[in-house]
Design an enzyme around this catalytic site. Structure first.
Site, PDB file in Angstrom:
ATOM      1  N   ARG A  58       0.825  -1.213   0.000  1.00 15.41           N
ATOM      2  CA  ARG A  58       0.000   0.000   0.000  1.00 15.41           C
ATOM      3  C   ARG A  58       0.862   1.266   0.000  1.00 15.41           C
ATOM      4  NH1 ARG A  58      -5.077  -1.860   3.866  1.00 15.41           N
ATOM      5  NH2 ARG A  58      -6.393  -2.489   2.126  1.00 15.41           N
TER       6      ARG A  58
ATOM      7  N   LYS B 163     -15.070 -14.784   6.239  1.00 21.24           N
ATOM      8  CA  LYS B 163     -16.441 -14.494   6.674  1.00 21.24           C
ATOM      9  C   LYS B 163     -17.458 -14.552   5.544  1.00 21.24           C
ATOM     10  CE  LYS B 163     -17.753 -12.029  10.176  1.00 21.24           C
ATOM     11  NZ  LYS B 163     -18.181 -10.730  10.738  1.00 21.24           N
TER      12      LYS B 163
ATOM     13  N   GLY C 217      -7.144  -7.082   1.228  1.00 19.38           N
ATOM     14  CA  GLY C 217      -5.892  -6.900   1.955  1.00 19.38           C
ATOM     15  C   GLY C 217      -5.151  -8.212   2.161  1.00 19.38           C
TER      16      GLY C 217
ATOM     17  N   GLY D 128     -12.608  -4.357   1.130  1.00 23.43           N
ATOM     18  CA  GLY D 128     -13.999  -3.968   1.355  1.00 23.43           C
ATOM     19  C   GLY D 128     -14.490  -3.014   0.278  1.00 23.43           C
TER      20      GLY D 128
HETATM   21  P1  ADP Z   1      -9.342 -10.384   2.282  1.00 23.33           P
HETATM   22  O1  ADP Z   1      -8.649  -9.488   3.288  1.00 23.33           O
HETATM   23  O2  ADP Z   1      -8.458 -10.714   1.118  1.00 23.33           O
HETATM   24  O3  ADP Z   1     -10.682  -9.837   1.858  1.00 23.33           O
HETATM   25  P2  ADP Z   1     -10.468 -12.049   4.354  1.00 23.33           P
HETATM   26  O4  ADP Z   1     -10.112 -11.001   5.355  1.00 23.33           O
HETATM   27  O5  ADP Z   1     -11.892 -12.290   4.052  1.00 23.33           O
HETATM   28  O6  ADP Z   1      -9.646 -11.800   3.003  1.00 23.33           O
HETATM   29  O7  ADP Z   1      -9.918 -13.470   4.870  1.00 23.33           O
HETATM   30  C1  ADP Z   1      -8.554 -13.719   5.066  1.00 23.33           C
HETATM   31  C2  ADP Z   1      -8.340 -14.764   6.118  1.00 23.33           C
HETATM   32  O8  ADP Z   1      -9.116 -15.933   5.864  1.00 23.33           O
HETATM   33  C3  ADP Z   1      -6.909 -15.250   6.198  1.00 23.33           C
HETATM   34  O9  ADP Z   1      -6.302 -14.753   7.382  1.00 23.33           O
HETATM   35  C4  ADP Z   1      -7.015 -16.777   6.201  1.00 23.33           C
HETATM   36  O10 ADP Z   1      -6.190 -17.392   7.171  1.00 23.33           O
HETATM   37  C5  ADP Z   1      -8.485 -16.993   6.525  1.00 23.33           C
HETATM   38  N1  ADP Z   1      -8.982 -18.285   6.061  1.00 23.33           N
HETATM   39  C6  ADP Z   1      -8.967 -18.796   4.821  1.00 23.33           C
HETATM   40  N2  ADP Z   1      -9.458 -20.054   4.809  1.00 23.33           N
HETATM   41  C7  ADP Z   1      -9.799 -20.344   6.076  1.00 23.33           C
HETATM   42  C8  ADP Z   1     -10.341 -21.520   6.726  1.00 23.33           C
HETATM   43  N3  ADP Z   1     -10.649 -22.619   6.033  1.00 23.33           N
HETATM   44  N4  ADP Z   1     -10.544 -21.467   8.058  1.00 23.33           N
HETATM   45  C9  ADP Z   1     -10.227 -20.354   8.759  1.00 23.33           C
HETATM   46  N5  ADP Z   1      -9.716 -19.226   8.214  1.00 23.33           N
HETATM   47  C10 ADP Z   1      -9.492 -19.227   6.891  1.00 23.33           C
END
Ligand code: ADP
Ligand code: MG
Length: 405
Positions: free
Chosen positions: A37, A202, A360, A384
């Site tokens: 960033r 999520k 992120g 987001g």
């Molecule tokens: P982004 O920031 O790219 O939008 P998110 O914040 O939604 O992504 O999710 C990222 C997190 O999801 C990572 O820290 C990763 O460890 C977690 N994650 C991915 N798969 C799983 C899983 N099966 N169980 C728990 N956490 C997970």
């Protein structure tokens, strides 16, 4: 209506310009773990400096509680910015106090000053518009113009994103302009086949985007923690894996809607199950419809998509013309569960068309796995924000700069 760009500000020589960047980098033990960033902010800052402006950089870092908190200081980020710009960057230890004012008054043309974390002031994110406006006014008093370039925060109605833009001549920086250009290509006339890959932690965060995208995409690939809510919606048991039970009904609705729209929702067929959450866990790859059948009994949890699923996802991605990916396929931070994310990242680099990584953690993941940025069509700095854009939501930080869908 079109976004106001830098040229709308006229001559910048000798002008003091506030630049809202998103320098919210991941940190570990006081060190920056991914400076993407900061790098993404350089083009606008350099453009302003080359035009002879005095640049005051604003940003937030993390979620401090509206009060100074040393672990969220922007000082290390200012230091990194100085290294990347190859020039001195001064740092003010407050945002609208005596230190900031003294540093602002010392600025001469071509200087860069970083003010301390905006969120050390509760007004920045206050629900009360007057409080936000009052804080924005103090910032506005420092400068002749405002450049908004923190793409990661344009979905937020916050003082330095929204109110500040109403108090000074304001325009979008080059990062926001280029992010918007890519997202518009994804929403207007994407070349087909168009595939969206969703993962992360999520389901509820990503549900809105699923609803909005279903009528537009050809395939939707589901990995990450959210896949277990889909498996549960199909009646499978998921052990101790991430599950959002209150979303199961909604997910059933999406599966039905996908059928109606002729969209493929592709779920993994195999899962890497772990005995516990940690790098030393025992692991076993299980078919997605019998996750309860592990050596660890019902205490197993799914932390990555399995190799067959990764290969199937990769094949769909490689044969697409447009791909948007948000959310890691597994817990990539732990090496035993990084493979799914690695295979999907690899496939994105092989797309003959437009490949976009948004989010992120997703951006941090591809860099942690040693993929260089230029192997993707675009890596968005905003998770987001890019999701809300794709959902078709109104983004206050863009509308205040003249942009309208
Ligand atoms: P982004 O920031 O790219 O939008 P998110 O914040 O939604 O992504 O999710 C990222 C997190 O999801 C990572 O820290 C990763 O460890 C977690 N994650 C991915 N798969 C799983 C899983 N099966 N169980 C728990 N956490 C997970
Ligand atoms: Mg995240």
């Amino acid at each position: 209506m079109a976004l106001r760009t830098l040229d709308s500000l006229g001559s910048l020589s000798g002008k003091r310009i506030l630049v809202r960047c998103d320098l919210n980098v991941p940190m570990k033990g006081g060190a920056i773990t991914d400076d993407g960033r900061v790098r993404a902010s350089l083009r606008t800052i350099n453009t302003l400096l080359n035009a002879g402006a005095q640049v005051i950089v604003l940003s937030h870092l993390g979620r401090p509680d509206g009060a100074p908190d040393p672990q969220y200081s922007l000082a290390p980020v200012a230091q990194r910015l100085s290294e990347l710009l190859g020039k001195r960057v001064t740092f003010a230890s407050d945002t609208v106090g005596g230190a900031a004012e003294a540093e602002v008054n010392r600025l001469t043309n071509g200087d860069v000053l970083v003010l301390e974390n905006l969120r050390f002031n509760p007004e920045e994110t206050s629900k009360d518009e007057n409080e936000r406006r009052g804080f924005a006014q103090k910032l506005a008093d420092y400068a002749d113009a405002f450049v908004s370039d923190g793409f990661g925060v344009v979905h937020r109605k916050q003082a330095s994103v929204y109110e500040l833009a109403t108090l000074l001549p304001s325009a979008a920086g080059l990062l926001i302009a280029s992010e918007l250009g890519v997202l518009e290509r994804l929403t207007s006339t994407p070349e087909r086949p168009y595939t969206v890959v969703l993962g992360g932690s999520k389901v509820s965060d990503k549900l809105g985007v699923i609803e909005h995208l279903l009528p537009k995409v050809d395939s939707l690939l589901i990995g990450g923690g959210m896949l277990f809510t889909f498996l549960a919606a199909q009646g499978h048991s998921v052990g101790k894996s991430l599950l959002e039970s209150d979303q199961i009904e909604a997910v059933r609705g999406y599966l039905e809607a996908a059928d109606r729209h002729g969209v493929r929702i592709v779920l993994p067929t195999d899962i890497v199950m772990a005995s516990e959450f940690g790098a030393k866990a025992k692991t076993a790859v299980r078919p997605a419809d019998s996750l309860e059948d592990t050596p660890f009994g019902d205490s197993g949890l799914g932390l990555d998509i399995g190799p067959d699923s990764a290969a199937a996802f990769a094949e769909i991605i490689r044969s697409s013309k447009t791909v948007f990916w948000n959310g890691p396929m597994g817990v990539f931070e732990l090496e035993p569960f990084a493979d799914g994310t690695r295979r999907i990242a690899e496939a994105l680099t092989e797309v003959d068309g437009l490949s976009v990584v948004g989010g992120g953690d997703s951006a941090a993941a591809v860099r942690a796995l040693d993929f260089s940025d230029d192997r993707f069509g675009h890596i968005s700095t905003g998770g987001g924000a890019s999701l809300e854009f794709l959902e078709g939501k109104r983004l206050p930080g863009l509308e205040i700069l003249g942009w309208q869908a």
